[in-house]
Design a protein around this motif. Structure first.
Motif, PDB file in Angstrom:
ATOM      1  N   GLU A 136       9.606   0.267  11.413  1.00  0.00           N
ATOM      2  CA  GLU A 136       8.343   0.001  12.115  1.00  0.00           C
ATOM      3  C   GLU A 136       7.602  -1.179  11.498  1.00  0.00           C
ATOM      4  O   GLU A 136       7.023  -2.009  12.209  1.00  0.00           O
ATOM      5  CB  GLU A 136       7.455   1.256  12.086  1.00  0.00           C
ATOM      6  N   THR A 137       7.629  -1.269  10.152  1.00  0.00           N
ATOM      7  CA  THR A 137       6.968  -2.386   9.458  1.00  0.00           C
ATOM      8  C   THR A 137       7.622  -3.710   9.856  1.00  0.00           C
ATOM      9  O   THR A 137       6.931  -4.713  10.107  1.00  0.00           O
ATOM     10  CB  THR A 137       7.047  -2.187   7.928  1.00  0.00           C
ATOM     11  N   GLY A 141       5.992  -7.127  12.510  1.00  0.00           N
ATOM     12  CA  GLY A 141       5.781  -8.514  12.087  1.00  0.00           C
ATOM     13  C   GLY A 141       6.358  -8.859  10.738  1.00  0.00           C
ATOM     14  O   GLY A 141       6.458 -10.044  10.394  1.00  0.00           O
ATOM     15  N   ALA A 142       6.713  -7.855   9.939  1.00  0.00           N
ATOM     16  CA  ALA A 142       7.241  -8.144   8.598  1.00  0.00           C
ATOM     17  C   ALA A 142       8.607  -8.817   8.659  1.00  0.00           C
ATOM     18  O   ALA A 142       9.063  -9.371   7.665  1.00  0.00           O
ATOM     19  CB  ALA A 142       7.330  -6.845   7.792  1.00  0.00           C
ATOM     20  N   ALA A 149      10.866  -9.222   3.937  1.00  0.00           N
ATOM     21  CA  ALA A 149      11.773  -8.620   4.935  1.00  0.00           C
ATOM     22  C   ALA A 149      13.064  -8.093   4.306  1.00  0.00           C
ATOM     23  O   ALA A 149      13.489  -6.970   4.623  1.00  0.00           O
ATOM     24  CB  ALA A 149      12.075  -9.623   6.049  1.00  0.00           C
ATOM     25  N   PRO A 150      13.716  -8.871   3.405  1.00  0.00           N
ATOM     26  CA  PRO A 150      14.949  -8.347   2.793  1.00  0.00           C
ATOM     27  C   PRO A 150      14.726  -7.023   2.035  1.00  0.00           C
ATOM     28  O   PRO A 150      15.605  -6.165   2.011  1.00  0.00           O
ATOM     29  CB  PRO A 150      15.379  -9.471   1.823  1.00  0.00           C
ATOM     30  N   GLN A 151      13.537  -6.863   1.412  1.00  0.00           N
ATOM     31  CA  GLN A 151      13.253  -5.618   0.679  1.00  0.00           C
ATOM     32  C   GLN A 151      13.240  -4.412   1.623  1.00  0.00           C
ATOM     33  O   GLN A 151      13.762  -3.341   1.292  1.00  0.00           O
ATOM     34  CB  GLN A 151      11.902  -5.722  -0.039  1.00  0.00           C
ATOM     35  N   PHE A 152      12.639  -4.627   2.799  1.00  0.00           N
ATOM     36  CA  PHE A 152      12.606  -3.537   3.786  1.00  0.00           C
ATOM     37  C   PHE A 152      14.010  -3.208   4.280  1.00  0.00           C
ATOM     38  O   PHE A 152      14.364  -2.040   4.459  1.00  0.00           O
ATOM     39  CB  PHE A 152      11.701  -3.908   4.970  1.00  0.00           C
TER      40      PHE A 152
END
Length: 200
Positions: A136-137, A141-142, A149-152
């Motif tokens: 969802e994050t 827009g993340a 973004a790579p961390q998510f």
């Protein structure tokens, strides 16, 4: 001959059987019932209340004089047990016969299964929540944030792997229950395992 055959069958039954007469005195008891009631000497001829010290027996004896009935209750003693007792009237109202089933292990297994389902549900809920929150994050827009973004995505991938491991564990448990899983015992270092849990 018939009496001997009946006696042999009665003695080999896994379930406890005892009968009482109109005066609520025991007229017959098999070895399984004696073990269940923790009796060393035969109680034949004695009042039911002396041999089976549980109020539920008196109630079943009362109800069983007219109709078949059953009740589940705890049986106190050196080792507490859960018993399912059935009572039904003998012909011509001459007494009541009881059949006693020790369901202690069955109830324990049911409790363990309930706890297991609750634990598995909890274990599955955590990675699913993390995957959903990170997805969802990213959708909010993340995804355009090149640094975060790579961390998510790594978090999503890690939790997907965790879900895969949980599913494999469940499949292995079902194989263990079916007796189709070879157990290979081996030593393992706990420190890396604990570190990975802390990191999670």
């Amino acid at each position: 001959r018939e009496r001997d055959r009946f006696q042999t069958a009665l003695e080999r039954l896994d379930e406890g059987v005892l009968s009482i007469n109109r005066e609520k005195r025991i007229t017959l008891i098999n070895p399984a019932a004696m073990r269940l009631l923790d009796l060393e000497d035969s109680p034949v001829g004695r009042p039911l209340i002396e041999a089976a010290r549980a109020p539920e027996f008196a109630e079943l004896a009362r109800l069983g004089t007219t109709d078949a009935c059953e009740q589940e209750f705890n049986l106190a003693g050196p080792r507490s047990r859960r018993v399912l007792a059935n009572a039904c009237p003998l012909r011509n109202g001459t007494g009541v016969v009881f059949s006693l089933h020790d369901i202690t292990e069955l109830r324990k297994l049911e409790t363990m299964r309930r706890d297991f389902v609750a634990n598995v549900s909890h274990e599955l809920r955590t990675p699913v929540s993390i995957v959903m929150a990170n997805a969802e994050t990213l959708l909010d827009g993340a995804l355009d944030d090149k640094e975060r973004a790579p961390q998510f995505l790594i978090a999503i991938h890690r939790q997907a792997e965790r879900l895969s491991h949980l599913i494999n564990d469940l499949l292995e448990l079902s194989r263990i229950e079916a007796g189709q899983f070879p157990m290979n015992l081996e030593s393992t270092r706990l420190a890396p395992l604990i570190d990975s849990v802390i990191e999670e």
